[in-house]
Design a protein around this motif. Structure first.
Motif, PDB file in Angstrom:
ATOM      1  N   GLU A  62       0.827  -1.202   0.000  1.00 47.98           N
ATOM      2  CA  GLU A  62       0.000   0.000   0.000  1.00 47.98           C
ATOM      3  C   GLU A  62       0.868   1.262   0.000  1.00 47.98           C
ATOM      4  O   GLU A  62       0.608   2.216  -0.739  1.00 47.98           O
ATOM      5  N   GLU A  63       1.911   1.243   0.818  1.00 51.96           N
ATOM      6  CA  GLU A  63       2.806   2.402   0.876  1.00 51.96           C
ATOM      7  C   GLU A  63       3.525   2.601  -0.461  1.00 51.96           C
ATOM      8  O   GLU A  63       3.692   3.714  -0.942  1.00 51.96           O
ATOM      9  N   TYR A  64       3.934   1.471  -1.037  1.00 56.42           N
ATOM     10  CA  TYR A  64       4.645   1.556  -2.304  1.00 56.42           C
ATOM     11  C   TYR A  64       3.739   2.082  -3.418  1.00 56.42           C
ATOM     12  O   TYR A  64       4.163   2.871  -4.268  1.00 56.42           O
ATOM     13  N   ASN A  65       2.489   1.658  -3.400  1.00 54.97           N
ATOM     14  CA  ASN A  65       1.538   2.148  -4.398  1.00 54.97           C
ATOM     15  C   ASN A  65       1.356   3.657  -4.308  1.00 54.97           C
ATOM     16  O   ASN A  65       1.246   4.341  -5.323  1.00 54.97           O
ATOM     17  N   VAL A  80       2.233   6.394  -7.303  1.00 59.60           N
ATOM     18  CA  VAL A  80       1.360   7.468  -7.807  1.00 59.60           C
ATOM     19  C   VAL A  80       2.180   8.755  -7.959  1.00 59.60           C
ATOM     20  O   VAL A  80       2.084   9.467  -8.962  1.00 59.60           O
ATOM     21  N   ARG A  81       3.031   9.012  -6.978  1.00 52.92           N
ATOM     22  CA  ARG A  81       3.866  10.218  -7.037  1.00 52.92           C
ATOM     23  C   ARG A  81       4.849  10.161  -8.213  1.00 52.92           C
ATOM     24  O   ARG A  81       5.140  11.164  -8.846  1.00 52.92           O
ATOM     25  N   LEU A  82       5.340   8.961  -8.482  1.00 51.54           N
ATOM     26  CA  LEU A  82       6.236   8.780  -9.634  1.00 51.54           C
ATOM     27  C   LEU A  82       5.487   9.077 -10.933  1.00 51.54           C
ATOM     28  O   LEU A  82       5.996   9.743 -11.841  1.00 51.54           O
ATOM     29  N   GLU A  83       4.257   8.569 -11.029  1.00 52.27           N
ATOM     30  CA  GLU A  83       3.442   8.790 -12.226  1.00 52.27           C
ATOM     31  C   GLU A  83       3.102  10.270 -12.412  1.00 52.27           C
ATOM     32  O   GLU A  83       3.175  10.799 -13.527  1.00 52.27           O
ATOM     33  N   LEU A  84       2.732  10.909 -11.306  1.00 54.55           N
ATOM     34  CA  LEU A  84       2.366  12.330 -11.418  1.00 54.55           C
ATOM     35  C   LEU A  84       3.584  13.172 -11.799  1.00 54.55           C
ATOM     36  O   LEU A  84       3.469  14.155 -12.526  1.00 54.55           O
ATOM     37  N   ASP A  95       8.644  18.291  -7.544  1.00 61.68           N
ATOM     38  CA  ASP A  95       8.935  17.312  -6.495  1.00 61.68           C
ATOM     39  C   ASP A  95       7.631  16.744  -5.939  1.00 61.68           C
ATOM     40  O   ASP A  95       7.170  17.116  -4.863  1.00 61.68           O
ATOM     41  N   THR A  96       7.061  15.838  -6.686  1.00 64.26           N
ATOM     42  CA  THR A  96       5.791  15.241  -6.251  1.00 64.26           C
ATOM     43  C   THR A  96       5.984  14.396  -4.986  1.00 64.26           C
ATOM     44  O   THR A  96       5.037  14.136  -4.270  1.00 64.26           O
ATOM     45  N   PHE A  97       7.227  13.959  -4.759  1.00 66.97           N
ATOM     46  CA  PHE A  97       7.466  13.074  -3.612  1.00 66.97           C
ATOM     47  C   PHE A  97       7.337  13.805  -2.277  1.00 66.97           C
ATOM     48  O   PHE A  97       6.989  13.215  -1.271  1.00 66.97           O
TER      49      PHE A  97
END
Ligand code: ZN
Length: 283
Positions: free
Chosen positions: A187-190, A194-198, A276-278
């Motif tokens: 769940e955390e990785y997902n 999402v942040r990687l995709e955005l 920096d979406t992360f």
């Protein structure tokens, strides 16, 4: 989008006719070498084959033997790839880095990637292991017919998003994600993916910003086309993953609103530092 008669990337591997690896948009160079290799493989005289090919293409600089004029989608993809090369080469050199250009593999239905099988049903994806973008051009038809996304710039956005993943790879972001994978719950990785995709959407926007500055390619409605593509492939509208295969780009992508927002942010700012979406508190 004004894209006709512009440079075609020579980093396209056209594998659509099955088995062979060909290169689009080259004159002598690599295209010539590949023809020689193919000729040797098939026991034909390379000199003769090269002459035939040159006669066949009317001695033009572009290798018409691999893409005829009706093959508009492949020329479009090669053009957009070339435009991403120009923009990212410039932006990387401004960061004192070298942009290593990714390859784009055009395939039909099924192919092998460094990340496992590539299938048309998966949609386009980027494989960090071999640094290639995999694209079945039928996805463009699907966008129109299934998701009612029309316009050339929506297709450019799709390619720019995948190239965005390559930029993340070169900047070491993909590697960091991989390292975290074993330490995080699914769940955390997902959430992280999402942040990687955005961020890839943001980088597509950054590309559009600079492409417009360099070449004035945008026409009225183009940005709306990209936004409608970002919207159509958001998680809340589309969630498809091929089971049993490695699917590098089938992670959760974020909602339509999030995807549009980050593309737009990249387009307006043009500054990679704003993406920096992360660490963003408001996705
Ligand atoms: Zn993606």
């Amino acid at each position: 989008m004004r894209w006709q008669n512009r440079r075609l990337s020579d980093n396209v591997e056209d594998r659509r006719s099955g088995g062979g690896m060909r290169t689009l948009g080259v004159g002598g160079g690599i295209g010539g070498i590949i023809i020689v290799v193919l000729a040797l493989l098939f026991n034909r005289n390379p000199q003769q084959v090269l002459q035939q090919v040159q006669q066949g293409s009317g001695n033009t600089q572009q290798s018409e033997q691999v893409t005829d004029n009706s093959d508009e989608n492949s020329r479009f993809a090669a053009t957009v790839l070339a435009e991403t090369e120009d923009v990212w080469t410039k932006l990387f050199s401004e960061m004192n880095k070298t942009y290593q250009k990714p390859h784009m593999v055009l395939f039909r239905d099924f192919d092998q990637s460094g990340c496992g099988s590539a299938q048309a049903a998966m949609g386009p994806f980027y494989c960090p292991a071999d640094e290639k973008v995999y694209l079945d051009l039928s996805f463009f038809n699907e966008m129109e017919q299934r998701f009612h996304v029309v316009g050339d710039f929506s297709r450019a956005y799709v390619i720019a998003h995948e190239v965005g993943h390559h930029v993340q790879n070169l900047l070491g972001i993909t590697k960091k994600m991989d390292a975290m994978r074993s330490r995080l719950s699914e769940e955390e990785y997902n959430k992280l993916s999402v942040r990687l995709e955005l961020q890839a959407d943001f980088l597509a926007g950054v590309w559009a910003h600079h492409e417009q500055k360099m070449d004035d390619v945008l026409e009225a409605g183009d940005i709306e086309e990209a936004l409608s593509a970002a919207s159509a492939v958001g998680d809340d509208k589309l969630q498809k993953a091929a089971q049993g295969y490695v699917v590098p780009d089938a992670f959760t992508h974020g909602t339509s609103a999030q995807r549009m927002r980050w593309f737009k942010k990249g387009f307006e700012s043009g500054n990679i530092k704003d993406g920096d979406t992360f660490n963003a508190t408001d996705l």
